[in-house]
Motif scaffolding. Structure first.
Motif, PDB file in Angstrom:
ATOM      1  N   MET A   1      44.939  25.304  48.803  1.00  0.00           N
ATOM      2  CA  MET A   1      44.955  26.595  48.151  1.00  0.00           C
ATOM      3  C   MET A   1      44.275  27.639  49.050  1.00  0.00           C
ATOM      4  O   MET A   1      43.170  27.416  49.544  1.00  0.00           O
ATOM      5  CB  MET A   1      44.233  26.532  46.804  1.00  0.00           C
ATOM      6  CG  MET A   1      44.922  25.658  45.769  1.00  0.00           C
ATOM      7  SD  MET A   1      46.435  26.416  45.157  1.00  0.00           S
ATOM      8  CE  MET A   1      46.906  25.179  43.932  1.00  0.00           C
ATOM      9  N   LYS A   2      44.930  28.779  49.229  1.00  0.00           N
ATOM     10  CA  LYS A   2      44.344  29.866  50.009  1.00  0.00           C
ATOM     11  C   LYS A   2      43.483  30.728  49.096  1.00  0.00           C
ATOM     12  O   LYS A   2      43.955  31.228  48.072  1.00  0.00           O
ATOM     13  CB  LYS A   2      45.446  30.709  50.647  1.00  0.00           C
ATOM     14  CG  LYS A   2      46.196  30.004  51.765  1.00  0.00           C
ATOM     15  CD  LYS A   2      47.241  30.920  52.384  1.00  0.00           C
ATOM     16  CE  LYS A   2      46.631  32.100  53.091  1.00  0.00           C
ATOM     17  NZ  LYS A   2      47.647  32.973  53.738  1.00  0.00           N
ATOM     18  N   LYS A   3      42.216  30.911  49.482  1.00  0.00           N
ATOM     19  CA  LYS A   3      41.266  31.643  48.650  1.00  0.00           C
ATOM     20  C   LYS A   3      40.678  32.801  49.445  1.00  0.00           C
ATOM     21  O   LYS A   3      40.216  32.613  50.577  1.00  0.00           O
ATOM     22  CB  LYS A   3      40.145  30.706  48.183  1.00  0.00           C
ATOM     23  CG  LYS A   3      40.626  29.598  47.257  1.00  0.00           C
ATOM     24  CD  LYS A   3      39.557  28.559  47.005  1.00  0.00           C
ATOM     25  CE  LYS A   3      39.380  27.659  48.213  1.00  0.00           C
ATOM     26  NZ  LYS A   3      38.474  26.520  47.940  1.00  0.00           N
ATOM     27  N   LEU A   4      40.683  33.982  48.829  1.00  0.00           N
ATOM     28  CA  LEU A   4      40.196  35.186  49.494  1.00  0.00           C
ATOM     29  C   LEU A   4      39.102  35.837  48.655  1.00  0.00           C
ATOM     30  O   LEU A   4      39.281  36.077  47.458  1.00  0.00           O
ATOM     31  CB  LEU A   4      41.334  36.191  49.693  1.00  0.00           C
ATOM     32  CG  LEU A   4      40.945  37.502  50.391  1.00  0.00           C
ATOM     33  CD1 LEU A   4      40.635  37.246  51.863  1.00  0.00           C
ATOM     34  CD2 LEU A   4      42.061  38.535  50.257  1.00  0.00           C
ATOM     35  N   LEU A 105      33.737  29.288  39.654  1.00  0.00           N
ATOM     36  CA  LEU A 105      34.833  30.119  39.177  1.00  0.00           C
ATOM     37  C   LEU A 105      36.174  29.500  39.563  1.00  0.00           C
ATOM     38  O   LEU A 105      37.124  29.479  38.774  1.00  0.00           O
ATOM     39  CB  LEU A 105      34.720  31.534  39.750  1.00  0.00           C
ATOM     40  CG  LEU A 105      33.933  32.554  38.920  1.00  0.00           C
ATOM     41  CD1 LEU A 105      32.472  32.139  38.773  1.00  0.00           C
ATOM     42  CD2 LEU A 105      34.013  33.948  39.551  1.00  0.00           C
ATOM     43  N   TYR A 106      36.242  28.995  40.786  1.00  0.00           N
ATOM     44  CA  TYR A 106      37.483  28.382  41.270  1.00  0.00           C
ATOM     45  C   TYR A 106      37.838  27.144  40.449  1.00  0.00           C
ATOM     46  O   TYR A 106      38.999  26.966  40.050  1.00  0.00           O
ATOM     47  CB  TYR A 106      37.309  28.022  42.744  1.00  0.00           C
ATOM     48  CG  TYR A 106      38.461  27.262  43.347  1.00  0.00           C
ATOM     49  CD1 TYR A 106      39.745  27.790  43.375  1.00  0.00           C
ATOM     50  CD2 TYR A 106      38.259  25.995  43.911  1.00  0.00           C
ATOM     51  CE1 TYR A 106      40.799  27.091  43.943  1.00  0.00           C
ATOM     52  CE2 TYR A 106      39.305  25.295  44.485  1.00  0.00           C
ATOM     53  CZ  TYR A 106      40.573  25.848  44.494  1.00  0.00           C
ATOM     54  OH  TYR A 106      41.612  25.148  45.054  1.00  0.00           O
ATOM     55  N   GLU A 107      36.857  26.315  40.165  1.00  0.00           N
ATOM     56  CA  GLU A 107      37.121  25.111  39.369  1.00  0.00           C
ATOM     57  C   GLU A 107      37.635  25.469  37.978  1.00  0.00           C
ATOM     58  O   GLU A 107      38.541  24.814  37.451  1.00  0.00           O
ATOM     59  CB  GLU A 107      35.851  24.266  39.262  1.00  0.00           C
ATOM     60  CG  GLU A 107      35.460  23.591  40.562  1.00  0.00           C
ATOM     61  CD  GLU A 107      34.114  22.907  40.488  1.00  0.00           C
ATOM     62  OE1 GLU A 107      33.445  23.026  39.417  1.00  0.00           O
ATOM     63  OE2 GLU A 107      33.711  22.263  41.475  1.00  0.00           O
ATOM     64  N   ARG A 108      37.078  26.520  37.369  1.00  0.00           N
ATOM     65  CA  ARG A 108      37.558  26.934  36.050  1.00  0.00           C
ATOM     66  C   ARG A 108      38.994  27.481  36.145  1.00  0.00           C
ATOM     67  O   ARG A 108      39.804  27.259  35.250  1.00  0.00           O
ATOM     68  CB  ARG A 108      36.619  27.992  35.478  1.00  0.00           C
ATOM     69  CG  ARG A 108      36.981  28.471  34.071  1.00  0.00           C
ATOM     70  CD  ARG A 108      36.837  27.389  33.001  1.00  0.00           C
ATOM     71  NE  ARG A 108      35.472  26.925  32.884  1.00  0.00           N
ATOM     72  CZ  ARG A 108      34.560  27.511  32.102  1.00  0.00           C
ATOM     73  NH1 ARG A 108      34.867  28.576  31.378  1.00  0.00           N
ATOM     74  NH2 ARG A 108      33.334  27.007  32.042  1.00  0.00           N
ATOM     75  N   VAL A 161      34.632  38.072  39.693  1.00  0.00           N
ATOM     76  CA  VAL A 161      35.835  37.629  38.979  1.00  0.00           C
ATOM     77  C   VAL A 161      36.759  36.885  39.926  1.00  0.00           C
ATOM     78  O   VAL A 161      36.861  37.232  41.111  1.00  0.00           O
ATOM     79  CB  VAL A 161      36.599  38.830  38.370  1.00  0.00           C
ATOM     80  CG1 VAL A 161      37.731  38.357  37.469  1.00  0.00           C
ATOM     81  CG2 VAL A 161      35.662  39.757  37.606  1.00  0.00           C
ATOM     82  N   CYS A 162      37.448  35.888  39.388  1.00  0.00           N
ATOM     83  CA  CYS A 162      38.514  35.192  40.119  1.00  0.00           C
ATOM     84  C   CYS A 162      39.837  35.470  39.429  1.00  0.00           C
ATOM     85  O   CYS A 162      39.955  35.297  38.208  1.00  0.00           O
ATOM     86  CB  CYS A 162      38.239  33.691  40.144  1.00  0.00           C
ATOM     87  SG  CYS A 162      39.608  32.707  40.823  1.00  0.00           S
TER      88      CYS A 162
END
Length: 239
Positions: A1-4, A105-108, A161-162
């Motif tokens: 997964m690309k995360k910014l 936040l990412y896990e949620r 926020v994500c």
């Protein structure tokens, strides 16, 4: 997964290099986009110098002046969508948001939530080093938003926020009207009205140690009157 991780800046030279170091060393291969509004203190120059260390993970967009928090994030969201990021995070540069919480936040979000809010108020009040006057103003503002909009979010003004790619593709970013902290409310409200899953993760918010807060009465005024209009607006999905 690309995360910014998107971080808007204005005069954050005391914090930006430390924030780059912190995000770049997190597990999960987070990438970082700094959007600088013409900081006269040289914030953008620091980012440019550090890009040589992280040529494919650290990016910079420069703007000519203070154009508003909301417009900075909208620019960043569009930049992220054009480059196929899966999850996009908002975060302040002053360490009031703990970068270690990005993973929470990412896990949620991976549980099927389109918008995940790093919340100061979902489990009591988790704020360190704010004067009582500011704490009461912020907490009352969140209660006000819940009362007016009926949105089941405890911390609607949160700036940690994500967003999933699906959320940003669904929201009509060109129709977002508020530019200050009201932008944070409008984005969450629009996502909720369009039936997206909005979740909150409890965080501890710590007042900045270095630099100067950008909060002012105009920002609160925009949010106050803008929230009153939200329930009467027609929220549309992006065509």
């Amino acid at each position: 997964m690309k995360k910014l991780v998107i971080i808007p800046t204005y005069n954050e030279i005391d914090n930006i290099s430390k924030m780059i170091d912190t995000v770049m060393t997190l597990k999960g291969d987070y990438q970082m986009l700094v959007i600088d509004d013409g900081s006269p203190d040289g914030t953008a120059a620091v980012v440019k110098a550090r890009q040589a260390e992280f040529p494919e993970r650290l990016y910079l967009l420069e703007r000519s002046g203070k154009l508003g928090l909301g417009t900075a994030y909208i620019m960043g969201f569009k930049w992220a969508l054009e480059r196929d990021y899966d999850y996009v995070f908002e975060m302040d540069c002053d360490f009031s948001h703990n970068p270690d919480d990005l993973e929470r936040l990412y896990e949620r979000a991976l549980e099927g939530n389109d918008v995940v809010v790093g919340s100061r108020y979902v489990q009591g009040v988790n704020i360190i080093n704010w004067p009582m006057s500011r704490l009461l103003l912020s907490y009352t503002a969140s209660m006000y938003v819940r009362y007016i909009t009926r949105m089941p979010v405890h911390d609607a003004t949160a700036g940690f926020v994500c967003y999933s790619r699906r959320a940003l593709q669904t929201l009509d970013l060109d129709r977002v009207q508020m530019k200050g902290y009201g932008f944070q409310i409008e984005m969450k409200y629009s996502a909720w009205r369009l039936g997206m899953n909005v979740s909150e993760v409890s965080i501890i918010f710590t007042e900045r140690r270095e630099g100067v807060s950008k909060m002012n009465t105009g920002i609160f005024g925009e949010a106050l009157w803008g929230v009153l209009k939200l329930p009467f607006r027609k929220i549309r999905r992006k065509a």
